[in-house]
Scaffold this motif. Sequence first.
Motif, PDB file in Angstrom:
ATOM      1  N   ARG A 257      25.510   9.855  13.265  1.00 44.58           N
ATOM      2  CA  ARG A 257      26.228  10.422  14.418  1.00 44.58           C
ATOM      3  C   ARG A 257      27.447   9.583  14.777  1.00 44.58           C
ATOM      4  NH1 ARG A 257      24.256  14.719  16.851  1.00 44.58           N
ATOM      5  NH2 ARG A 257      24.850  14.453  19.016  1.00 44.58           N
ATOM      6  N   LEU A 258      27.272   8.284  14.682  1.00 42.75           N
ATOM      7  CA  LEU A 258      28.400   7.410  15.016  1.00 42.75           C
ATOM      8  C   LEU A 258      29.572   7.667  14.062  1.00 42.75           C
ATOM      9  CD1 LEU A 258      29.478   5.155  16.797  1.00 42.75           C
ATOM     10  CD2 LEU A 258      28.502   3.505  15.212  1.00 42.75           C
ATOM     11  N   THR A 259      29.259   7.788  12.774  1.00 40.54           N
ATOM     12  CA  THR A 259      30.312   8.056  11.782  1.00 40.54           C
ATOM     13  C   THR A 259      30.997   9.383  12.078  1.00 40.54           C
ATOM     14  OG1 THR A 259      28.947   6.905  10.176  1.00 40.54           O
ATOM     15  CG2 THR A 259      30.765   8.213   9.300  1.00 40.54           C
ATOM     16  N   GLU A 260      30.174  10.387  12.356  1.00 36.86           N
ATOM     17  CA  GLU A 260      30.726  11.727  12.618  1.00 36.86           C
ATOM     18  C   GLU A 260      31.650  11.709  13.846  1.00 36.86           C
ATOM     19  OE1 GLU A 260      27.687  14.607  13.392  1.00 36.86           O
ATOM     20  OE2 GLU A 260      29.148  16.114  14.042  1.00 36.86           O
ATOM     21  N   PHE A 261      31.153  11.119  14.929  1.00 34.91           N
ATOM     22  CA  PHE A 261      31.945  11.111  16.171  1.00 34.91           C
ATOM     23  C   PHE A 261      33.182  10.225  16.050  1.00 34.91           C
ATOM     24  CE2 PHE A 261      27.849  11.996  18.762  1.00 34.91           C
ATOM     25  CZ  PHE A 261      27.900  13.329  18.375  1.00 34.91           C
ATOM     26  N   THR A 262      33.009   9.136  15.323  1.00 28.61           N
ATOM     27  CA  THR A 262      34.141   8.218  15.150  1.00 28.61           C
ATOM     28  C   THR A 262      35.288   8.935  14.435  1.00 28.61           C
ATOM     29  OG1 THR A 262      32.624   6.379  15.029  1.00 28.61           O
ATOM     30  CG2 THR A 262      34.818   5.976  14.203  1.00 28.61           C
TER      31      THR A 262
ATOM     32  N   ILE B  14      39.457  15.932  23.952  1.00 28.45           N
ATOM     33  CA  ILE B  14      38.094  15.969  24.506  1.00 28.45           C
ATOM     34  C   ILE B  14      37.577  17.404  24.586  1.00 28.45           C
ATOM     35  CG2 ILE B  14      36.816  15.599  26.676  1.00 28.45           C
ATOM     36  CD1 ILE B  14      38.213  12.873  26.812  1.00 28.45           C
ATOM     37  N   ARG B  15      38.439  18.313  24.972  1.00 27.52           N
ATOM     38  CA  ARG B  15      38.011  19.719  25.033  1.00 27.52           C
ATOM     39  C   ARG B  15      37.610  20.226  23.642  1.00 27.52           C
ATOM     40  NH1 ARG B  15      43.158  21.277  28.569  1.00 27.52           N
ATOM     41  NH2 ARG B  15      42.428  20.560  30.587  1.00 27.52           N
ATOM     42  N   ASN B  16      38.437  19.907  22.653  1.00 28.34           N
ATOM     43  CA  ASN B  16      38.107  20.341  21.287  1.00 28.34           C
ATOM     44  C   ASN B  16      36.769  19.790  20.843  1.00 28.34           C
ATOM     45  OD1 ASN B  16      40.330  21.862  20.908  1.00 28.34           O
ATOM     46  ND2 ASN B  16      41.471  20.316  19.737  1.00 28.34           N
ATOM     47  N   PHE B  17      36.547  18.534  21.165  1.00 27.34           N
ATOM     48  CA  PHE B  17      35.301  17.877  20.761  1.00 27.34           C
ATOM     49  C   PHE B  17      34.099  18.538  21.452  1.00 27.34           C
ATOM     50  CE2 PHE B  17      32.157  14.447  21.435  1.00 27.34           C
ATOM     51  CZ  PHE B  17      31.883  14.165  20.115  1.00 27.34           C
ATOM     52  N   LEU B  18      34.238  18.784  22.741  1.00 26.54           N
ATOM     53  CA  LEU B  18      33.123  19.403  23.489  1.00 26.54           C
ATOM     54  C   LEU B  18      32.828  20.809  22.978  1.00 26.54           C
ATOM     55  CD1 LEU B  18      34.025  18.240  27.105  1.00 26.54           C
ATOM     56  CD2 LEU B  18      32.153  17.399  25.682  1.00 26.54           C
TER      57      LEU B  18
ATOM     58  N   GLU C  56      33.134   7.053  26.139  1.00 21.06           N
ATOM     59  CA  GLU C  56      32.066   7.395  27.096  1.00 21.06           C
ATOM     60  C   GLU C  56      31.333   8.652  26.608  1.00 21.06           C
ATOM     61  OE1 GLU C  56      31.256   5.852  29.933  1.00 21.06           O
ATOM     62  OE2 GLU C  56      32.976   4.574  30.364  1.00 21.06           O
ATOM     63  N   ILE C  57      32.109   9.615  26.154  1.00 18.80           N
ATOM     64  CA  ILE C  57      31.504  10.876  25.712  1.00 18.80           C
ATOM     65  C   ILE C  57      30.632  10.640  24.483  1.00 18.80           C
ATOM     66  CG2 ILE C  57      32.073  13.134  24.704  1.00 18.80           C
ATOM     67  CD1 ILE C  57      34.227  13.345  26.878  1.00 18.80           C
ATOM     68  N   VAL C  58      31.108   9.811  23.580  1.00 21.42           N
ATOM     69  CA  VAL C  58      30.280   9.490  22.400  1.00 21.42           C
ATOM     70  C   VAL C  58      28.991   8.799  22.836  1.00 21.42           C
ATOM     71  CG1 VAL C  58      30.160   8.056  20.334  1.00 21.42           C
ATOM     72  CG2 VAL C  58      32.207   9.395  20.795  1.00 21.42           C
TER      73      VAL C  58
END
Lengths: 287, 268
Positions: free
Chosen positions: A98-103, A157-161, A128-130
């Motif tokens: 998950r860390l790799t993906e979010f990073t 952030i919107r795209n990520f959410l 913070e969101i990660v």
Amino acid sequence: MINDISFDIKEGAFVGYIGPNGAGKSTTIKLLTGILHPSAGDIRVLDFNPQKDRYQYTYNIGVVFGQRSLLEYDIPVIDSFLLYRAIYELPEKDFQQRLTEFTQLLELDDLLHIPVRKLSLGQRMRCEIVASLLHKPRVIFLDEPTIGLDALSKHEIRNFLRRINQQEKVTIILTTHDMDDIEELCERIIFINVGNIIYDGPLKTLKNNYATHKDVEIVFDNPITVPPPFEPLLKSVDHNIYTFSLERRDTARLIPHLLELGNAKDVSIHEPRLEDVVKIIYSNNSL
Amino acid sequence: MKVSAVKYLVVFAIQVKNLLEYKINIYLKLIRPIIMVAAVGALWLVLFKVTGRDSIGGFTRKSFIIYLLVIRYIAVFSPGGASITEMNEEIRTGDITMRLVKPMHYMVWLFARNLPIPLVSGIAGLLMVTLLAWFFGAPVPTGWSGVLFCLSVTAAIITQYAFYQGLGILSFWIYDVFPIERFYKAVSGLLSGELIPLTIFGAAAQSILQFLPFASLAFIPGGIYVGLFPFSKAIILVVSQFIWAGFFWILVLWSYNRGLKKFEAQGG
């Protein structure tokens, strides 16, 4: 304070929970996350009672309060993530994945080894969101996640959410004063004021029911004289750009007449922005 | 409730890392007790000189210095002072909400977070006390007396921490707890034997004060270390210490749960 509010949210929904300052938005979020204890009534989230089952329940939720931090201020971001790996008892493999993906998604590579105190607000909020999502929560509560951010950070952030919501079917409840957040992300709105729900339904219905006018913007090649019958419809003039506010039901009928007022070069019709709808609701204080 | 110790060990480790960002704070905390002992000790040495007595309240010069060192480092060992500040700040600003939405117990988290400094200071302090005791030729408790001393110190630390946690928990009801903390420290300084051994107050007052919870913080462990009490009386005093510790921890946990229900979570 909130009074006698009741709602259900389907799994995987992205819900905007909005209202003016002091309406009870944050109070509701604090009740739903188990922080506050209701004086009466019953709360069930994922079959948990957030207050009684707080410990087990918190493994299943992610929370971001835009004005508070999940991260340790003095140490590198990665250490805070490692702390949350331990707190949520995440298997190493899941954590790394998950860390790799979010990073990658949020371009955090260069930030992981920087102390949090040295990050900009936008960088910190991405982290913070990660931190709130590492444990793969089933429900996420976001309280003003884009407050104070620049346009680019908000966009990221919107795209990520949106992606997390769609890919992982995670339920997201978003509280914000930024109506662009709501407009871009939420299919359903719960509108609260003075502790009571005053609207609960699709965003589109809210607009259709309440925003009775559309803005029609016409660019003429020269200044024109607006005849008396159309004067009440004129909203603004900026050089040769004339903006008329037309009732929805009259829009199609009136546009040809307006175009004949001069040599029209361009015309555009604007749907009312949620921001404007909300302003009207706030000022009228009712739906 | 399932409790995993590993997560709190990581909290501890992270806090060590946090503290290492400000190393000077650690050095100052290590040195501060010595300065305080020097100040109080100097006053007492003057008193010994002025009165021309070899013993005051059952203490010789040497035993008094050792007593001061022991009780000062017991205070340092207690991971409490910082937790009042942190708890007060988190409760009044509402930042405690960020802890409450995590699968952890706030009080255990706070303990793990506040442990590194007293642990380092306490271990260093114990070494220093032992060295100084050897230097002054003061008797170091051994055998059962040594065991009693260790138990007494443990009870003192547990009680002290309970007091500090209790003061922090008051933040659920009182916006600023620091005036109360100052008041507590003044009362505790006087009644715990931290500044004046309770033997100075006379037999009648001592017989009452030694069984109050404050005596548990300094007078009893310090007195056991310097051999002030007969063994049988020391046992009774240590038992009383644990009774107070248990009582205050029950009170603290009860208050914490009450406070959480009353919590209003300031801010958005």
